[in-house]
Design an enzyme around this catalytic site. Structure first.
Site, PDB file in Angstrom:
ATOM      1  N   CYS A 133       0.826  -1.210   0.000  1.00 38.18           N
ATOM      2  CA  CYS A 133       0.000   0.000   0.000  1.00 38.18           C
ATOM      3  C   CYS A 133       0.857   1.256   0.000  1.00 38.18           C
ATOM      4  O   CYS A 133       1.408   1.647   1.030  1.00 38.18           O
ATOM      5  CB  CYS A 133      -0.928  -0.009   1.213  1.00 38.18           C
ATOM      6  SG  CYS A 133      -1.930   1.478   1.348  1.00 38.18           S
ATOM      7  N   CYS A 136      -0.319   4.110   2.233  1.00 40.28           N
ATOM      8  CA  CYS A 136      -0.056   3.910   3.662  1.00 40.28           C
ATOM      9  C   CYS A 136       1.423   4.105   3.999  1.00 40.28           C
ATOM     10  O   CYS A 136       1.756   4.691   5.023  1.00 40.28           O
ATOM     11  CB  CYS A 136      -0.438   2.491   4.100  1.00 40.28           C
ATOM     12  SG  CYS A 136      -1.933   1.846   3.381  1.00 40.28           S
ATOM     13  N   ASP A 137       2.295   3.585   3.160  1.00 41.79           N
ATOM     14  CA  ASP A 137       3.700   3.463   3.562  1.00 41.79           C
ATOM     15  C   ASP A 137       4.690   4.344   2.794  1.00 41.79           C
ATOM     16  O   ASP A 137       5.866   4.390   3.149  1.00 41.79           O
ATOM     17  CB  ASP A 137       4.143   1.988   3.423  1.00 41.79           C
ATOM     18  CG  ASP A 137       3.336   1.072   4.323  1.00 41.79           C
ATOM     19  OD1 ASP A 137       2.905   1.548   5.389  1.00 41.79           O
ATOM     20  OD2 ASP A 137       3.119  -0.094   3.971  1.00 41.79           O
TER      21      ASP A 137
END
Ligand code: NAP
Length: 318
Positions: A133, A136-137
């Site tokens: 993701c 997200c990261d």
């Protein structure tokens, strides 16, 4: 057979948000949370984009907070997997091994699973250099060299997004033609930070506790070479967790449940009384916050449905 008014299958942000709303509406929901409860957030480390946590929160901690909140309002949990369902307009039966439950309404929140390459290091280094993701990261890869594996729209989109942080992004694709739309490929090609490595598959992920590089295999020549990277984003598609429901509920050709079946019940499926929320019906947004939002919608839709079958025309409960 036990009788319930509302069963929720799944315990990620969608299922647990549905439980919080349904429990507060006094529907006494029963959640089958599964042996591996919590969904994809359980394999995420720091979550920095869930509103309300200005310093971020660990994925498992966020799920624990969701669960405690659902429990506080009277949600009942069963920590095992549903093994079989039998769904029709009039009867909805859920099995967990030998135990069966009949429910008036059902919310499906079984999520999706990111496809992985099948390499040993991949799971071990998940959240420590391997990610599924970018949203997200990506932030954790400021000024780093990273790679994105895949040749679809997600790979292009994630690679372009990741150039906001990383100094260099390789796109590794197993062919020399793309599944991604031309416009997305062209955007990636024009980005000076992106370099394509085509006809190549990741043969190994190198590093013990963090990633030092990957070994690539050329699919045409079988030759191997190493590439230094600090992170690897896998964007080779997702598989919705819908095997249980195949043949019983409308799905698209990839197996995602089709919701939005009614005008003011956006989570309704083709089966009356069955609702779907979160990634199991969303191949596009796939965020904890959007899953949580659709979980809330599913609980409200289920509540209205239950009210419509429990109240008679005089407005009194049957
Ligand atoms: P996808 O379209 O299914 O693409 C998956 C890619 O991963 C393909 O290029 C495939 O290669 C590759 N792949 C699959 N298994 C692999 C493996 N084991 N090893 C190496 N490569 C592998 O999935 P997606 O990109 O996640 O997109 C899903 C859907 O969402 C699509 O309909 C897409 O259009 C849509 N989407 C749209 C946007 C947008 O419009 N902005 C953004 C993201 C996603 P092959 O091509 O060789 O099969």
């Amino acid at each position: 057979m036990k009788k319930k008014s509302l069963i929720i299958i799944g315990s990620g942000p969608a299922g647990l948000s549905a439980a919080i709303y349904a429990a507060r509406a006094n529907l006494k929901p029963l959640v089958f949370e599964g042996y591996q409860s919590g969904g994809q957030l359980m394999i995420t480390t720091e979550v920095e984009n869930f509103p309300g946590f200005k310093d971020g929160i660990l994925g498992p901690d966020l799920i624990a907070a969701f669960r405690a909140q659902a429990e506080r309002f009277g949600t009942e949990f069963i920590t095992s997997d549903v093994t079989k369902v039998q769904l029709s307009k009039d009867k909805k039966i859920i099995w967990e091994g030998e135990n069966s439950y009949q429910t008036m309404a059902l919310i499906i929140a079984t999520g999706a699973t990111a496809n992985l390459l099948g390499l040993k290091q991949e799971k071990e280094l998940m959240g420590r250099g391997v990610s599924v993701c970018a949203t997200c990261d990506g932030f954790f890869f400021k000024d780093k060299t990273i790679c994105v594996v895949g040749g679809g729209d997600s790979a292009m989109e994630e690679a372009i997004f990741l150039t906001r942080f990383a100094s260099k992004v390789y796109i590794i694709h197993r062919r020399d033609a793309f599944r991604a739309s031309k416009i997305m490929v062209s955007r990636a090609e024009k980005n000076p930070k992106i370099e394509f490595v085509l006809d190549s598959v990741v043969d190994d992920i190198l590093g013990e506790n963090s990633i030092t590089g990957i070994r690539l295999k050329n699919t045409k020549t079988n030759s191997l070479h190493e590439l230094k990277v600090d992170g690897i984003f896998i964007a080779i598609g997702h598989t919705p967790n819908t095997d249980l429901f195949k043949g019983q509920i409308n799905m698209d050709k990839k197996g995602y449940i089709i919701s939005s079946n009614e005008k003011y019940r956006l989570t309704a499926t083709n089966l009356s009384g069955v609702f779907a929320c979160g990634d199991v019906q969303d191949s596009h947004y796939r965020q904890a916050i959007t899953a949580a939002g659709s979980g809330c919608m599913a609980a409200m839709d289920a509540e209205h449905y239950l009210e419509s079958i429990l109240l008679d025309q005089t407005g009194l409960y049957k």
